[in-house]
Design an enzyme around this catalytic site. Structure first.
Site, PDB file in Angstrom:
ATOM      1  N   ALA A  15      -7.083   4.461  -2.825  1.00 43.46           N
ATOM      2  CA  ALA A  15      -6.395   5.599  -1.234  1.00 43.46           C
ATOM      3  C   ALA A  15      -7.882   5.711  -0.911  1.00 43.46           C
ATOM      4  O   ALA A  15      -8.280   6.227  -1.275  1.00 43.46           O
ATOM      5  CB  ALA A  15      -4.797   5.174  -0.741  1.00 43.46           C
ATOM      6  N   ALA A  18      -7.837   9.862  -0.825  1.00 43.61           N
ATOM      7  CA  ALA A  18      -8.628   9.770  -2.116  1.00 43.61           C
ATOM      8  C   ALA A  18     -10.058  10.150  -1.815  1.00 43.61           C
ATOM      9  O   ALA A  18     -10.405  10.663  -3.112  1.00 43.61           O
ATOM     10  CB  ALA A  18      -8.289   9.286  -3.488  1.00 43.61           C
ATOM     11  N   LYS A 106       2.151  11.885   0.905  1.00 46.50           N
ATOM     12  CA  LYS A 106       3.692  12.245   1.212  1.00 46.50           C
ATOM     13  C   LYS A 106       3.725  10.850   2.780  1.00 46.50           C
ATOM     14  O   LYS A 106       2.593  10.524   2.559  1.00 46.50           O
ATOM     15  CB  LYS A 106       3.615  13.545   2.077  1.00 46.50           C
ATOM     16  CG  LYS A 106       2.662  13.780   2.939  1.00 46.50           C
ATOM     17  CD  LYS A 106       1.994  13.630   3.599  1.00 46.50           C
ATOM     18  CE  LYS A 106       2.275  12.347   4.753  1.00 46.50           C
ATOM     19  NZ  LYS A 106       1.030  11.438   5.379  1.00 46.50           N
ATOM     20  N   ASP A 191       4.523   8.571   8.000  1.00 48.82           N
ATOM     21  CA  ASP A 191       3.627   8.987   8.325  1.00 48.82           C
ATOM     22  C   ASP A 191       3.143  10.546   8.589  1.00 48.82           C
ATOM     23  O   ASP A 191       1.953  11.460   7.963  1.00 48.82           O
ATOM     24  CB  ASP A 191       2.233   8.097   8.404  1.00 48.82           C
ATOM     25  CG  ASP A 191       0.363   8.172   8.024  1.00 48.82           C
ATOM     26  OD1 ASP A 191       0.932   8.307   7.039  1.00 48.82           O
ATOM     27  OD2 ASP A 191       0.027   7.473   9.497  1.00 48.82           O
TER      28      ASP A 191
END
Length: 368
Positions: A15, A18, A106, A191
């Site tokens: 992602a 990352a 998260k 988000d």
């Protein structure tokens, strides 16, 4: 004698976030990235090449084709898990079962029950669980707490207000995974609202509120999304003597403020999640004074600026680096700190309660 042991990391999923944490691991002296896994090895290789072109590592990590293969490696101590929320539980459980420590993006799950299962699996395996909220590791929070408790700047805390929002372009609203209910069912609440709820809890020293309310202000989804997801949401957390509000949105341009108000003054942070670019992080306190002399009405600002020496990002002092440094330190000590999973569970619990309230047209939900 120096200790050159390092926590050996694997990234499970390629992602975008990352990429930032590739650099954070590189700056943390007690961390080492050894492998990146994607379902397609070519994608893992592309991720590595893209990151290494900007932040080269002394030794390039291995590109792994398959998540199970990454978990089977005996040269990986900890896993950073940035998969979409809807896919996360299965792999979080497998990480724990493989005996790897887990740093989980998260919101950690689509429900409280999912996160409870993750935490319980990590406890059984004797591995650390922590979520990826970076601002928790910034030195600025300690300075904020110092000012909150100096008995003269804020006084008795009465009110907390937070907002985290950005204006999403059309391609985000029609293509991004955060607009798909199977992948990110809580939309902007998961988000962005997660950060606001966490800051409120931090300010309240993780005291549970008596009740919460939530309002779904807007919702939409990708054309292939089974259900719409929140794109604009507001919530209220009610504590004994203190009330707190948050607003999160994909429809309102960049704001990320936290405002603490009390009996003597107030404190505001304009960038509590993603610090503004620079080598110092700050906040402002205000003890405004009103004077009236017959016809002359005067309000005096009386602000003080507070700062800590810390880079906003991309540096050994940045909050994301400190996250990986803290986590790696726990792994290397052979210790687990229950504080981190406890605050994840509380954050998830309150987020879900706010969503429940919104689904019931803003009905107040009691927190037992």
């Amino acid at each position: 004698m120096t200790n050159d042991r390092k926590c050996r990391w694997g990234i499970l999923g390629s992602a975008g976030i990352a990429q930032k944490n590739w650099q954070a691991m590189a700056h943390a002296e007690n961390a080492e990235l050894v492998a990146v896994a994607s379902r397609d090895q070519a994608k893992a290789r592309e991720f590595i090449e893209r990151c290494a072109a900007q932040v080269p590592l002394a030794q390039a990590p291995d590109a792994v084709g398959g998540y199970d293969e990454l978990l089977a490696r005996d040269d990986v101590d900890a896993i950073y898990l940035p998969l979409p929320t809807g896919l996360r539980t299965e792999w979080a459980l497998k990480v724990a079962q493989a005996g790897k420590h887990l740093l989980c993006e998260k919101p950690c799950g689509t429900s409280l029950e999912e996160v409870e299962r993750m935490v319980e699996a990590c406890e059984r395996a004797g591995v650390q669980f922590m979520d990826g909220v970076m601002f928790m590791h910034s030195d600025r929070l300690a300075k904020v707490r110092e000012v909150m408790e100096d008995e003269r700047t804020i006084g008795d805390l009465r009110r907390i207000a937070t907002q985290f929002s950005f204006w999403a372009p059309e391609d985000f609203l029609t293509q991004n995974i955060r607009m798909h209910s199977d992948l990110e069912p809580h939309g902007c609440l998961g988000d962005l609202g997660w950060y606001a709820i966490r800051f409120i809890l931090w300010a309240m020293k993780y005291q549970e509120p008596k009740a919460v309310t939530g309002r779904l202000l807007n919702a939409s989804g990708r054309s292939d999304s089974p259900h719409p997801v929140p794109t604009e949401f507001s919530g209220e957390l009610l504590f004994d003597g203190v009330s707190a509000s948050f607003y999160c949105s994909f429809l309102t341009e960049h704001q990320q403020f936290a405002h603490l108000s009390g009996s003597k003054g107030n404190l505001r942070i304009d960038d509590f999640v993603l610090p503004y670019f620079g080598n110092r992080l700050g906040f402002v306190s205000s003890n405004a004074r009103f004077d009236c002399e017959v016809c002359d009405f005067r309000m005096e600002r009386r602000e003080a600026h507070h700062q800590v020496d810390e880079y906003a990002s991309s540096h050994s002092t940045a909050q994301e680096t400190k996250l990986f440094r803290t986590f790696s330190g726990l792994v290397l000590k052979g210790e687990t700190d229950p504080h981190w999973p406890q605050i994840t569970l509380l954050t998830q619990r309150l987020m879900m309660a706010c969503m429940e309230s919104a689904q019931k047209q803003g009905k107040e939900i009691t927190i037992d």
